[in-house]
Design a protein around this motif. Structure first.
Motif, mmCIF file in Angstrom:
data_model
loop_
_atom_site.group_PDB
_atom_site.id
_atom_site.type_symbol
_atom_site.label_atom_id
_atom_site.label_comp_id
_atom_site.label_asym_id
_atom_site.label_seq_id
_atom_site.Cartn_x
_atom_site.Cartn_y
_atom_site.Cartn_z
ATOM 1 N N ASP A 187 -36.224 25.769 7.402
ATOM 2 C CA ASP A 187 -35.758 24.483 7.201
ATOM 3 C C ASP A 187 -35.515 23.867 8.741
ATOM 4 N N SER A 233 -26.073 21.765 4.384
ATOM 5 C CA SER A 233 -27.127 20.973 3.553
ATOM 6 C C SER A 233 -28.387 20.808 4.031
ATOM 7 N N SER A 234 -29.224 20.590 3.179
ATOM 8 C CA SER A 234 -30.644 20.046 3.496
ATOM 9 C C SER A 234 -30.652 18.913 4.558
ATOM 10 N N GLU A 235 -29.909 18.020 4.342
ATOM 11 C CA GLU A 235 -29.772 16.803 5.024
ATOM 12 C C GLU A 235 -29.425 17.053 6.465
ATOM 13 N N ARG A 236 -28.366 18.118 6.584
ATOM 14 C CA ARG A 236 -27.876 18.429 7.646
ATOM 15 C C ARG A 236 -28.941 19.294 8.632
ATOM 16 N N ARG A 237 -29.779 20.136 7.781
ATOM 17 C CA ARG A 237 -30.757 21.034 8.379
ATOM 18 C C ARG A 237 -31.807 20.021 9.219
ATOM 19 N N SER A 238 -32.145 18.993 8.251
ATOM 20 C CA SER A 238 -32.990 18.132 8.722
ATOM 21 C C SER A 238 -32.707 17.373 10.042
ATOM 22 N N GLN A 239 -31.512 17.008 9.864
ATOM 23 C CA GLN A 239 -30.962 16.257 11.339
ATOM 24 C C GLN A 239 -30.741 16.990 12.481
ATOM 25 N N SER A 259 -34.265 17.414 13.706
ATOM 26 C CA SER A 259 -34.934 16.131 14.264
ATOM 27 C C SER A 259 -34.083 15.866 15.567
#
Length: 269
Positions: free
Chosen positions: A102, A45-51, A54
């Motif tokens: 991403d 997911s986009s959230e996992r990619r961002s995590q 980070s």
């Protein structure tokens, strides 16, 4: 030199732990095999990619790109004679480019020997045509994401398609797109007729990315290959990309591989 290492070296380590450890060793980059994240990159997911990005950045690490792009997937084939398979594969390469962006990277290393075999009864020339068509479906994604697809020559033991830097450059020339370049791997270059340093010099114009390893499938310094002339060649051609450690024999352990590989490479510099 800018040093990175591939994440599958660390088997079941949690991502944050990998980033913290390699930063402590002196690496600045991490290269990711998509199968370590999920069966398909579209499952991340986009959230996992961002995590993931980070966590890496907090450790002072950049995720530089992806490799083993098609490994452990089903239904994708770079050189398929079936037009629909080529479309599907090209579209998946596009998704990998978006994921790479991403995560903070800018290179996709296209190796995946099992997904690039010459179809039965076809010539190498025909396989080139098929591969060029497959990659064309990823052009827009490569352009919009700012990601480069780097073609990786491999040894005859691994594949019957793109067994030399010369053949990979020939395919890149056929494709004729600025976001399609060359990746060089020490293990693979060791199987060529020319010295490794000469392969680097002869193909410097196309070179985007570089893997450091030994012919014995272990890390740099764990075998017989001398990296001094290799690094001299990279310096002579003004290579400014990453030197990323990729091993296939994970003995004795990830910590030793990571530490001793970068220590050896620095000593060669």
């Amino acid at each position: 030199m800018r040093y990175a290492i591939c994440n599958e070296t660390f088997t079941d380590w949690e991502h944050g732990r990998i980033c913290d450890f390699i930063a402590g060793c002196g690496y600045g980059g991490l290269e990711i095999a998509p199968f370590t994240l999920a069966p398909l990159i579209t499952d991340v997911s986009s959230e996992r990619r961002s995590q993931l990005r980070s966590q890496a950045e907090m450790a002072g690490i950049q995720i530089i790109g992806l490799h083993w792009l098609l490994a452990k997937t089903n239904g994708f084939q770079l050189t398929s004679a079936d037009p629909q398979v080529r479309i599907n594969t090209g579209n998946y390469l596009a998704e990998l480019a978006y994921a790479c962006r991403d995560l903070g990277g800018d290179v996709l290393v296209l190796g995946s020997p099992q997904q690039r075999k010459i179809p039965e009864g076809a010539s190498h020339e025909a396989a080139e045509v098929y591969a060029a068509d497959t990659i064309s479906y990823a052009f827009k994604a490569l352009e919009s994401s700012g990601v480069t697809l780097a073609l990786e020559p491999l040894t005859p033991k691994e594949t019957d398609f793109l067994q030399s830097a010369e053949s990979a450059v020939k395919l890149a020339q056929r494709i004729g797109h600025p976001n399609v370049r060359l990746h060089l791997d020490v293990k693979a270059m060791a199987s060529e007729q020319k010295p490794i340093s000469q392969v680097i010099r002869d193909n410097a114009h196309w070179l985007k990315h570089f893997h450091a390893n030994d012919e014995n499938l272990r890390g740099p310094g764990f075998g017989e290959i001398d990296f001094k002339p290799i690094f001299q060649a990279l310096k002579d051609v003004n290579y400014t990309g990453w030197v990323s450690v990729e091993v296939f024999d994970y003995t004795p352990d990830p910590e030793t591989i990571a530490r001793q590989s970068i220590e050896y490479m620095r000593s060669c510099e």
